[in-house]
Design an enzyme around this catalytic site. Structure first.
Site, short mmCIF file in Angstrom:
data_model
loop_
_atom_site.label_atom_id
_atom_site.label_comp_id
_atom_site.label_asym_id
_atom_site.label_seq_id
_atom_site.Cartn_x
_atom_site.Cartn_y
_atom_site.Cartn_z
N SER A 212 0.81 -1.21 0.00
CA SER A 212 0.00 0.00 0.00
C SER A 212 0.85 1.27 0.00
O SER A 212 1.54 1.56 -0.97
CB SER A 212 -0.96 -0.05 1.20
OG SER A 212 -1.90 0.97 1.16
N ASP B 90 10.36 5.10 -10.07
CA ASP B 90 9.96 5.65 -11.37
C ASP B 90 10.62 6.99 -11.67
O ASP B 90 10.81 7.36 -12.83
CB ASP B 90 8.43 5.80 -11.43
CG ASP B 90 7.74 4.46 -11.63
OD1 ASP B 90 8.44 3.43 -11.63
OD2 ASP B 90 6.50 4.45 -11.77
N LYS C 54 -0.54 -4.19 -3.47
CA LYS C 54 -1.84 -3.60 -3.14
C LYS C 54 -1.90 -2.20 -3.75
O LYS C 54 -1.28 -1.26 -3.26
CB LYS C 54 -2.06 -3.51 -1.64
CG LYS C 54 -3.41 -2.89 -1.26
CD LYS C 54 -3.57 -2.78 0.25
CE LYS C 54 -4.92 -2.17 0.61
NZ LYS C 54 -5.04 -0.75 0.20
#
Length: 533
Positions: free
Chosen positions: A301, A312, A326
């Site tokens: 999460s 990224d 998740k």
């Protein structure tokens, strides 16, 4: 009479009786239901569900409990949605909220249960227990009049009995050495820390371990990182292993500390939620600090939001194993009876566009177990990646969606160091019980130690390995020949040091620091640069 004819008549009689019975049964059903009529019900406005519940209420043979019936219906309905949309009855909701609130109301201790008795590990500074004189190592015998020691009392029930509204009184009876001491404690508001430890690994490398994203996480993180910077930190290892997540905005605030102005942190999108993008504002105080993030299969999460944002944007290096997967966002809905929903309203996407939610399946709850069974946690080439779901980082590196965040450097679970002697001790929690015994033996020394050099000196002088070998043999009947003992010792000794050091005034910081020599992920992090190249 002809036997064949007799057989035919017998078969005919059986058919006639079966038909008559069918008619009787049909007539009985029609009689019982002759006042019923078919209902033309619709699904789109929940009419069918309401009709069924109404019929049950008006016609069911026994008295029904409406609360239980309603709760069961809600829970069953949510089960067909996704694994993270859940209904929480009042007790569960209160526990869930308290865990992330940043504080709770209680007596202010941390304990574990190594041998069917709760042993105090830490007394929170300034809390109610410290004020009355509770100490680490105290064994809790009773809460009020209820005996909780030596009776296999559930740990969660212990916690519930000790917690309670601030201002209320509870009697805690403990055993300290040979004395039994009752303490009357007035419960208070206790801070819950989400950062377990922060310290310098070496002259330039700081370490922070975060257990969850609670309401106080960002505030705690700023304080911890400020300490590390003042101690000479030039590089940070941020440990998110086993961090199951928490508040979304806290993950965004922490990401903002490291990212440049305009960098995407995450975006949300759902059927009834328009796309909402969160970007860094460029005010973060750690934008120039090289960063390594540790993750594993239990990092979920909000942990994955942070890890995805760092990866990224090519801001740091991820080390460990594939995260949980998740990628769904739950919105809380509260009811006046104290219950509530956690309803999935959107998916979150990492800056490159990855949705890291793993597929729903019948064995969703056993996914982590299946990763072990497939060998994924032991071998990088066994990791299950959706190679068709390709995305690209800022620098053009390939990353994949479809189920968790894959680290840049894979660190397997190493089972080669676990000898038979070590595994037998683990099964009986011998190390934990030994640490408690050592605290009983060295209570005064440990409680007086407030510096790492003094603690290191004490641990070296205590000859813990030799004492443990004798303890394992006498208490649990577990022995090792010299060859197996020598193979076990390099892996065992840091663990013993860490468990005993936890009872000093340095607490969790000491535990994690002394455990580092057998932490492969930290070792790999130290050996590799924190900057993507």
């Amino acid at each position: 009479m002809n036997p064949k004819k007799n057989g035919f008549l017998l078969q005919l009689l059986q058919v006639i009786l079966a038909l008559l019975l069918g008619v009787l049964l049909t007539l009985t059903w029609i009689k019982a239901g002759e006042n019923k009529r078919l209902r033309n019900v619709r699904y789109h406005d929940w009419q069918k569900l309401n009709v069924i519940l109404g019929e049950i209420e008006r016609n069911y043979v026994d008295t029904i409990k409406m609360e239980e019936m309603t709760d069961a219906a809600v829970a069953a309905a949510l089960e067909v949605l996704d694994p993270h949309s859940v209904y929480l009855p009042p007790v569960e909701l209160e526990s869930s909220e308290a865990d992330l609130a940043g504080d709770f109301q209680g007596i202010g201790i941390q304990f574990n249960v190594p041998n069917d008795t709760a042993v105090v590990l830490e007394v929170i500074a300034g809390g109610p227990s410290e004020k009355v004189g509770l100490l680490p190592g105290d064994r809790i015998l009773k809460v009020d009049t209820t005996v909780i020691a030596g009776v296999k009392f559930p740990q969660d029930s212990m916690v519930r009995r000790m917690k309670g509204p601030a201002g209320t009184k509870v009697k805690i009876t403990v055993k300290r050495e040979r004395e039994t001491i009752p303490f009357d404690i007035i419960r208070g508001k206790i801070p819950l820390h989400s950062i377990d430890a922060w310290f310098m690994v070496d002259d330039t490398t700081g370490y922070i371990r975060l257990s969850k994203f609670s309401a106080s996480t960002f505030k705690e993180f700023i304080s911890a990182s400020s300490d590390l910077l003042s101690w000479g930190m030039k590089r940070l290892i941020f440990d998110l292993r086993d961090n199951s997540g928490g508040y979304f905005e806290q993950a965004c605030l922490l990401s903002n500390e490291f990212l440049s102005r305009g960098d995407t942190i995450v975006y949300l999108e759902g059927r009834y939620r328009v796309r909402e993008t969160t970007r860094a504002d460029g005010r973060g105080g750690l934008q120039d600090i090289p960063l390594t993030v540790l993750i594993n299969e239990n990092s979920a999460s909000s942990s994955e939001i942070f890890a995805g944002a760092i990866q990224d944007n090519d801001r740091g290096v991820l080390v460990g194993r594939r995260s949980f997967g998740k990628g769904l966002v739950q919105e809380p809905i509260y009811f006046t009876d104290g219950s509530g929903l956690r309803l999935t309203v959107a998916r979150f996407y990492t800056p490159s566009g990855r949705c890291i939610q793993k597929p729903y399946s019948s064995d969703y709850s056993y996914d982590i177990y299946n990763r072990y069974a497939r060998g994924e946690v032991f071998y990088a080439d066994s990791v299950k990646i959706d190679t068709t779901d390709i995305h690209y980082t800022k620098l053009g590196r390939k990353v994949y969606g479809g189920g968790g965040v894959m680290p840049d450097i894979f660190v397997p679970v190493d089972t080669t160091k676990a000898t038979s002697f070590y595994l037998k001790c683990n099964k009986k929690a011998t190390q934990m019980r030994f640490a408690t015994a050592m605290f009983d033996k060295y209570r005064k020394q440990l409680l007086s130690i407030g510096s790492e050099p003094a603690l290191t000196s004490f641990l070296a002088s205590a000859s813990l390995p030799a004492q443990f070998r004798a303890f394992a043999a006498s208490k649990d009947g577990i022995t090792a020949d010299d060859k197996e003992w020598n193979e076990t010792l390099p892996y065992l000794e840091p663990q013993l040091n860490a468990l005993v050091a936890r009872y000093s005034r340095l607490g969790e910081n000491a535990f994690y620091k002394y455990y580092l020599p057998i932490d492969d992920a930290v070792k790999v992090a130290l050996e590799n640069p924190s900057t993507v190249r």
